[in-house]
Design an enzyme around this catalytic site. Structure first.
Site, PDB file in Angstrom:
ATOM      1  N   SER A  18       6.239   9.798   4.444  1.00 17.43           N
ATOM      2  CA  SER A  18       6.837   8.528   4.030  1.00 17.43           C
ATOM      3  C   SER A  18       7.524   8.719   2.687  1.00 17.43           C
ATOM      4  O   SER A  18       7.146   9.608   1.904  1.00 17.43           O
ATOM      5  CB  SER A  18       5.745   7.460   3.889  1.00 17.43           C
ATOM      6  OG  SER A  18       6.237   6.286   3.259  1.00 17.43           O
ATOM      7  N   TYR A  70      -2.220   4.893   0.360  1.00 18.63           N
ATOM      8  CA  TYR A  70      -1.330   5.372   1.423  1.00 18.63           C
ATOM      9  C   TYR A  70      -0.376   6.429   0.869  1.00 18.63           C
ATOM     10  O   TYR A  70      -0.166   7.477   1.487  1.00 18.63           O
ATOM     11  CB  TYR A  70      -0.557   4.189   1.980  1.00 18.63           C
ATOM     12  CG  TYR A  70       0.416   4.529   3.090  1.00 18.63           C
ATOM     13  CD1 TYR A  70      -0.041   4.797   4.372  1.00 18.63           C
ATOM     14  CD2 TYR A  70       1.791   4.555   2.849  1.00 18.63           C
ATOM     15  CE1 TYR A  70       0.849   5.092   5.401  1.00 18.63           C
ATOM     16  CE2 TYR A  70       2.679   4.852   3.863  1.00 18.63           C
ATOM     17  CZ  TYR A  70       2.204   5.106   5.138  1.00 18.63           C
ATOM     18  OH  TYR A  70       3.098   5.403   6.143  1.00 18.63           O
ATOM     19  N   LYS A 116       0.239  10.488   1.980  1.00 15.48           N
ATOM     20  CA  LYS A 116       1.530  11.019   2.413  1.00 15.48           C
ATOM     21  C   LYS A 116       2.019  12.141   1.502  1.00 15.48           C
ATOM     22  O   LYS A 116       2.686  13.079   1.950  1.00 15.48           O
ATOM     23  CB  LYS A 116       2.562   9.890   2.495  1.00 15.48           C
ATOM     24  CG  LYS A 116       2.251   8.874   3.605  1.00 15.48           C
ATOM     25  CD  LYS A 116       2.077   9.541   4.958  1.00 15.48           C
ATOM     26  CE  LYS A 116       1.875   8.548   6.081  1.00 15.48           C
ATOM     27  NZ  LYS A 116       1.741   9.193   7.401  1.00 15.48           N
TER      28      LYS A 116
END
Length: 257
Positions: free
Chosen positions: A148, A161, A165
């Site tokens: 991402s 998150y 990533k």
């Protein structure tokens, strides 16, 4: 060899995690349309069977194998069943991920941390390791990790998150460095905001969505199908000299603001 033929994936076998919907499903269809035999995988067998049957009706070769990637035994079964059915494994797309928490880093707890790390980092590491023997024996293979832009650029509320990533991107680079000698390539794709169920909490927020669209140069969010083309390149001979890269598909998000 013509450039058209270099995109041809006939005879190749691809496993795509989290492919019963969203980006994963679009990637799986793209690979299948290029001739690959695809394994549709997500947690529920009913869901993967439904997608596989739809593909089959369209003349594409696909099977469904359920797998909760947070479960080590199910990951082992996914790779074993793929090889038992097709006899090989050429492409692994680590797409499945979770984001169970939105908020500041200090607001989460150890259980949430362990859960997101287990699914977003440990599972792709494990599945790649499980795919390695088959790819090594063939002296070829392509691993594509769906990361991402949040792994490249920190934002508010997505700290955990983003950490997963960023770890996935570094894992990609290490895979490329260590496994290139076996003819195995590993690359990461870093999508921006895509209109899927996974990111619905973001794009369904009218104020946030409008701000994002005003900020990015292309002036809009992406659709799931817009990620498939980059995967086709990285999975095929057209991208035969590409490894260790982290490629943004973000509408210009990283160069804005």
């Amino acid at each position: 060899m013509s450039i058209t033929k270099r995109f041809d994936l006939k005879g190749k076998v691809a496993v795509i995690t989290g492919s019963s919907k969203g980006i994963g499903k679009s990637i799986a269809r793209g690979l299948a349309e290029q001739g690959a035999k695809v394994v549709i995988s997500s947690r529920k067998q009913e869901a993967v069977d439904q997608v596989a049957e739809t593909f089959q009706k369209d003349g594409l070769e696909a099977i469904g194998i359920s797998c909760h990637i947070g479960d080590t035994s199910q990951c082992k079964e996914l790779i074993a069943k793929t090889q038992a059915h097709f006899g090989r494994l050429d492409i692994l797309v680590n797409n499945a991920a979770i984001n169970p928490y939105y908020g500041p880093l200090e607001g989460s707890d150890g259980a949430v941390f362990d859960k997101i790390m287990n699914v977003n980092v440990k599972a792709p590491w494990l599945l790649s390791n499980l795919a390695l023997p088959a790819m090594k024996a063939q002296n070829s293979g392509s691993i594509i990790n769906i990361a991402s832009v949040e792994g490249l650029h920190p934002g508010f509320g997505l700290g955990l998150y983003s950490m997963t990533k960023a770890a996935l991107i570094m894992m990609t680079k290490n895979q490329a460095k260590e496994w290139g000698r076996y003819g195995i390539r590993s690359n990461a794709i870093c999508p921006g905001l895509i209109k899927t169920k996974f990111s619905e909490s973001l794009w369904s927020n009218e104020k946030l969505a409008k701000g994002y669209e005003q900020m990015v140069p292309l002036g809009r969010m992406a659709e799931p199908d817009e990620m498939a083309g980059l995967v086709m390149l990285l999975a095929s001979e057209a991208g035969s000299y590409m490894t260790g890269g982290a490629y943004a598909a973000d509408g210009g998000y990283l160069i804005s603001g």
